[in-house]
Design a protein around this motif. Structure first.
Motif, PDB file in Angstrom:
ATOM      1  N   ALA A  60       0.819  -1.220   0.000  1.00 16.20           N
ATOM      2  CA  ALA A  60       0.000   0.000   0.000  1.00 16.20           C
ATOM      3  C   ALA A  60       0.851   1.268   0.000  1.00 16.20           C
ATOM      4  O   ALA A  60       0.517   2.253  -0.666  1.00 16.20           O
ATOM      5  N   ASP A  61       1.963   1.235   0.733  1.00 10.62           N
ATOM      6  CA  ASP A  61       2.814   2.431   0.812  1.00 10.62           C
ATOM      7  C   ASP A  61       3.494   2.749  -0.523  1.00 10.62           C
ATOM      8  O   ASP A  61       3.959   3.863  -0.736  1.00 10.62           O
ATOM      9  N   GLN A  62       3.545   1.759  -1.433  1.00 13.06           N
ATOM     10  CA  GLN A  62       4.168   1.982  -2.749  1.00 13.06           C
ATOM     11  C   GLN A  62       3.127   2.154  -3.856  1.00 13.06           C
ATOM     12  O   GLN A  62       3.461   2.213  -5.030  1.00 13.06           O
ATOM     13  N   LEU A  63       1.859   2.205  -3.481  1.00 14.98           N
ATOM     14  CA  LEU A  63       0.761   2.246  -4.442  1.00 14.98           C
ATOM     15  C   LEU A  63       0.797   3.525  -5.270  1.00 14.98           C
ATOM     16  O   LEU A  63       0.772   4.624  -4.735  1.00 14.98           O
ATOM     17  N   VAL A  64       0.878   3.362  -6.599  1.00 19.48           N
ATOM     18  CA  VAL A  64       0.851   4.507  -7.519  1.00 19.48           C
ATOM     19  C   VAL A  64      -0.270   4.259  -8.529  1.00 19.48           C
ATOM     20  O   VAL A  64      -0.171   3.367  -9.365  1.00 19.48           O
ATOM     21  N   ILE A  65      -1.319   5.040  -8.436  1.00 23.67           N
ATOM     22  CA  ILE A  65      -2.448   4.920  -9.353  1.00 23.67           C
ATOM     23  C   ILE A  65      -2.582   6.238 -10.090  1.00 23.67           C
ATOM     24  O   ILE A  65      -2.828   7.277  -9.472  1.00 23.67           O
ATOM     25  N   GLN A  66      -2.395   6.197 -11.417  1.00 22.25           N
ATOM     26  CA  GLN A  66      -2.410   7.431 -12.197  1.00 22.25           C
ATOM     27  C   GLN A  66      -3.774   7.697 -12.823  1.00 22.25           C
ATOM     28  O   GLN A  66      -4.132   8.838 -13.059  1.00 22.25           O
ATOM     29  N   GLN A  67      -4.544   6.628 -13.096  1.00 24.60           N
ATOM     30  CA  GLN A  67      -5.868   6.827 -13.678  1.00 24.60           C
ATOM     31  C   GLN A  67      -6.897   6.579 -12.578  1.00 24.60           C
ATOM     32  O   GLN A  67      -6.711   7.025 -11.464  1.00 24.60           O
ATOM     33  N   SER A  68      -7.951   5.855 -12.888  1.00 18.45           N
ATOM     34  CA  SER A  68      -8.948   5.546 -11.864  1.00 18.45           C
ATOM     35  C   SER A  68      -8.572   4.251 -11.148  1.00 18.45           C
ATOM     36  O   SER A  68      -7.817   3.427 -11.678  1.00 18.45           O
TER      37      SER A  68
END
Length: 195
Positions: A60-68
């Motif tokens: 979770a700490d590395q989570l990268v979400i650029q769109q939805s």
């Protein structure tokens, strides 16, 4: 990504279990359907979706979400499904090759031992290759991908793919070079069959 989705991502980063569980419940059914469409196996589809959510929670700490969030989850499930298919195909082809070699001419004990040794040595030869080279070899030989497809998937040049294949085959030949002539010929036939 909308501000409400950003709040969800932040909550998951902060390990807010209730937010994570709500996200899981909201998307599980649809993601299961996507995975099942690819793998045609309910337990496998269920495991794929569980693994995607588990990966999100654990990293979770590395989570990268650029769109939805929805498109991120969809893409993750599709990628995991494709990896599952590739792994299954590789296992099936290894078993097929093993059975072909094993049942070629109803061997006696010595022949069977030699064929078993051949497959073990071939597997060992592939395992000692550098990771990128090994991945290229698997995608080419077991995944049946063309050089351009491998280059695109691994985000490397076609020339680099060719270099990995050349190096890989050279190392496999060296590894099997000290085997008796019969094993050496069988190894070449095996590699040609896989190719």
């Amino acid at each position: 990504m909308s501000s409400s989705e950003q709040e969800i991502v932040n909550a998951i980063r902060n390990k807010e279990k209730s937010v994570f569980e709500a996200l899981y419940k909201e998307h599980y059914r649809q993601l299961f359907a996507v995975a099942f469409r690819y793998v045609r196996n309910a337990p496998a589809a269920e495991e794929i979706v569980h693994d995607v959510f588990l990966m999100i929670w654990n990293k979770a700490d590395q989570l990268v979400i650029q769109q939805s969030i929805k498109s991120y989850l969809y893409r993750s499930v599709v990628n995991s499904s494709l990896n599952f298919i590739k792994k299954e195909k590789t296992q099936r082809e290894k078993q097929d090759v093993y059975m072909r070699v094993k049942t070629h001419d109803t061997p006696g004990g010595d022949d069977e031992d030699q064929q078993e040794a051949l497959l073990t040595n071939l597997e060992n030869a592939i395992q000692v290759l550098p990771p990128k080279c090994r991945e290229v070899m698997y995608l080419s030989r077991f995944g049946k991908l063309k050089q351009q497809e491998i280059a695109d998937q691994m985000q490397i040049s076609v020339k680099t793919v060719k270099n990995h294949l050349t190096y890989g085959f050279q190392k496999i030949r060296e590894h099997l070079g000290n085997q008796p002539q019969q094993l050496w010929m069988a190894a070449l036939l095996l590699l040609n069959y896989l190719g």
